[in-house]
Design an enzyme around this catalytic site. Structure first.
Site, PDB file in Angstrom:
ATOM      1  N   LEU A  41       0.843  -1.197   0.000  1.00  0.00           N
ATOM      2  CA  LEU A  41       0.000   0.000   0.000  1.00  0.00           C
ATOM      3  C   LEU A  41       0.884   1.254   0.000  1.00  0.00           C
ATOM      4  CD1 LEU A  41      -2.533  -1.206   2.747  1.00  0.00           C
ATOM      5  CD2 LEU A  41      -2.923  -1.170   0.270  1.00  0.00           C
ATOM      6  N   THR A  44       2.668   5.731  -5.197  1.00  0.00           N
ATOM      7  CA  THR A  44       3.936   6.304  -5.661  1.00  0.00           C
ATOM      8  C   THR A  44       4.695   6.907  -4.488  1.00  0.00           C
ATOM      9  OG1 THR A  44       2.870   6.874  -7.758  1.00  0.00           O
ATOM     10  CG2 THR A  44       4.928   8.027  -7.247  1.00  0.00           C
ATOM     11  N   GLY A 118      -8.340  -2.731 -10.170  1.00  0.00           N
ATOM     12  CA  GLY A 118      -9.744  -2.322 -10.157  1.00  0.00           C
ATOM     13  C   GLY A 118     -10.186  -1.764 -11.503  1.00  0.00           C
ATOM     14  N   GLY A 184      15.407  17.654 -17.320  1.00  0.00           N
ATOM     15  CA  GLY A 184      14.320  18.262 -16.555  1.00  0.00           C
ATOM     16  C   GLY A 184      14.824  18.859 -15.246  1.00  0.00           C
ATOM     17  N   GLY A 186      13.115  20.207 -12.762  1.00  0.00           N
ATOM     18  CA  GLY A 186      12.055  20.353 -11.758  1.00  0.00           C
ATOM     19  C   GLY A 186      12.466  19.668 -10.458  1.00  0.00           C
ATOM     20  N   GLU A 191      16.264  16.806  -7.144  1.00  0.00           N
ATOM     21  CA  GLU A 191      16.464  15.969  -5.950  1.00  0.00           C
ATOM     22  C   GLU A 191      17.324  14.749  -6.286  1.00  0.00           C
ATOM     23  OE1 GLU A 191      12.712  15.085  -4.055  1.00  0.00           O
ATOM     24  OE2 GLU A 191      12.236  17.203  -3.767  1.00  0.00           O
ATOM     25  N   ASP A 316      -3.297  12.863  -8.092  1.00  0.00           N
ATOM     26  CA  ASP A 316      -2.590  13.121  -9.347  1.00  0.00           C
ATOM     27  C   ASP A 316      -3.460  12.863 -10.569  1.00  0.00           C
ATOM     28  OD1 ASP A 316      -0.372  13.693  -7.844  1.00  0.00           O
ATOM     29  OD2 ASP A 316       0.924  12.159  -8.715  1.00  0.00           O
ATOM     30  N   HIS A 448      14.517  33.007  19.709  1.00  0.00           N
ATOM     31  CA  HIS A 448      15.878  33.357  19.281  1.00  0.00           C
ATOM     32  C   HIS A 448      16.875  32.398  19.915  1.00  0.00           C
ATOM     33  CE1 HIS A 448      19.333  35.750  18.159  1.00  0.00           C
ATOM     34  NE2 HIS A 448      19.771  35.644  19.423  1.00  0.00           N
TER      35      HIS A 448
END
Ligand code: FAD
Length: 469
Positions: A41, A44, A118, A184, A186, A191, A316, A448
């Site tokens: 489960l 992505t 599904g 790319g 992005g 990352e 998404d 601080h």
């Protein structure tokens, strides 16, 4: 023939959109099932996205920090070594723990996990095809589609799964490449580029646009570009890849810049990270007449309902930024709407983070967006170089930028390039959710010495009354 299982809610897909929707629906007393085609489960995000990438980013940053940054603190570390196998195993363990955690949460909340693929059969029926080929049809009063997205492909550099790879494969390379070409600039490209660059790879990023992170405020993108370049990443902006050819263990990539100048670069691997596309294969959308836009996103109304009553879509798979927390919030909202409550997502206040080091975190409007909307605004900036805690940490790269409405001082956007920007952006999210102003931040007491004091100073700078610069 055994009787069909029936539910109040059936969710297809167990990513952050789907699993959160299922848990929230169950919490609200609805009999809920979640169908997932993969073995684990979490979708992505947990399996091949947010979590494994952050595990590698954290590990590689520890390595780079030990190797290059401890010296300034007077800590002498000799013979810093790297065991890529252990690093990868740790990443897999983190993923394993978290995906098992979702299974536990399903049990705890009495969500039925239906393993299999599904497919919509009707507005109230879903067929589940299991891995052994058998099928079962379940009935549902409400169906939530949360099937997510997959990496988009680039015709001029088609994936071969070995040398021209997507983000999933780039998370599991078995050895440190000498040269990696990333297509790319992005979040995902930067990352993954950062991970391998920190581990010793020569990384070149090719970006079609004249800037990296095009979704971010231009000034902040430029600041991040400068910092990453100083870290050793090479950037080829306004450049398009025209061809990529695998020869043995090398990839030869041809490219052309905006002036028509051609170049050919050799790499051990090419990571194609030009974005992601919604995934709806075999879902039965066409058969039910559920429209998708030209990007493949399922069209939904303000209540996440598709053209078919009782069939909803989130994450998404639908419009909006492809982000895990956006999918999660939609999961909660759609479950609440189905339960008769007033579920809602505030799309104006969705933070977006690039987990490089330093990080880039942004929420709300950029200067360019304010200009395009005809909004008059004031800005205030503050560099981490003048922040006491950043100095103490020896992490002074970056700045905070605040954009406030010129007439009302309402906070319109906050943009941070800096250490732990991801943790700091939450302050802006809260202020914006409450409709607060730059003045509200400026008058709030900040502990601080902390990094968020840079936020307070940027807020003071909006009214041109900074103290520490
Ligand atoms: P997904 O997470 O894609 O889940 C969809 C699930 O549905 C999958 O498990 C899939 O197997 C299943 N499914 C699909 N079709 C069917 C079917 N017919 N039957 C049964 N099951 C099906 N976002 C962030 O916010 N922060 C980050 O730091 C971040 N980092 C990322 C790093 C990488 C490398 C990648 C690739 C993505 C990253 N993202 C990040 C994006 C984030 O992962 C996605 O936005 C998020 O996972 C979307 O959630 P979702 O529930 O819509 O879909």
């Amino acid at each position: 023939m055994s009787e069909q299982q029936s539910f109040d809610v059936v969710v297809i897909g167990s990513g952050p959109g789907g699993y959160v929707a299922a848990i929230r629906a169950a919490q609200l007393g609805l009999k809920t099932a979640c169908i997932e085609k993969d073995k684990t489960l979490g979708g992505t995000c947990l399996n091949v996205g947010c979590i494994p990438s952050k595990a590698l980013l954290d590990s590689s940053e520890q390595y780079a920090h030990t190797k290059h940054k401890l010296g300034v603190h007077g800590i002498v570390v000799k013979d810093v070594g790297l065991d890529l196998g252990t690093m990868m195993k740790r990443k897999e363990a983190v993923v394993g723990d978290l995906t098992k955690g979702i299974a536990f949460l399903f049990k705890k909340n009495k969500v039925t996990w239906l393993p299999g693929h599904g497919r919509l059969v009707s507005a109230t029926q879903v067929e589940v095809k299991k891995s052994d080929g058998t099928t079962e049809v379940v009935t549902a009063k409400n169906i939530i589609l949360a099937t997510g997205s997959v990496p988009a492909s680039l015709p001029t550099a088609p994936y071969d799964g070995k040398r021209i790879v997507d983000s999933t494969e780039a998370l599991s390379l078995s050895q440190i490449p000498e040269k990696l070409l990333v297509i790319g600039g992005g979040a995902i490209g930067l990352e993954m580029g950062s991970v391998w660059s920190r581990l010793g790879t020569k990384v070149t990023v090719v970006e079609f646009q004249d800037r990296i992170v095009p979704f971010a405020d231009r000034q902040m993108g430029a600041a991040l570009l400068k910092i990453l370049t100083a870290q050793g990443l090479e950037f080829k902006l306004s450049t398009k890849v025209t061809a990529a050819k695998v020869e043995g263990k090398k990839v030869y990539v041809e490219m052309e810049d905006a002036a028509g100048k051609k170049d050919r670069v050799e790499a051990d691997y090419v990571l194609v990270s030009i974005g992601r596309k919604p995934y709806s294969e075999g879902l039965g959308l066409k058969e039910l007449g559920i429209p998708q836009d030209k990007l493949g996103r399922v069209e939904v109304d303000a209540h996440f309902q598709t053209s078919v009553k009782g069939v909803y879509a989130i994450g998404d798979l639908v419009r909006g930024p492809m982000l895990a927390h956006k999918a999660e919030d939609e999961g909660v909202a759609v479950a609440e709407i189905i339960a008769g409550q007033a579920g809602h997502v505030n799309y104006d206040v969705i933070p977006n983070v690039v987990y490089t080091w330093p990080e880039l975190a942004t929420v709300g409007l950029s200067e360019e967006e304010c200009k395009a909307k005809g909004i008059t605004y004031n800005t205030g900036t503050f560099p981490f170089l003048a922040n006491g805690r950043a100095k103490a940490m020896a992490e002074t790269d970056g700045l905070v930028k605040i954009i406030a409405d010129a007439k009302t001082d309402k906070l319109l956007g906050m943009h941070i390039v800096g250490p732990r920007a991801s943790d700091m952006i939450g302050e802006a999210v809260m202020v914006m959710e409450f409709g607060g102003s730059a003045e509200d931040i400026a008058r709030s007491c900040h502990a601080h010495p902390t990094l968020p004091e840079a936020i307070k100073e940027a807020a003071l700078a909006v009214a041109k009354r900074q103290i520490h610069l």
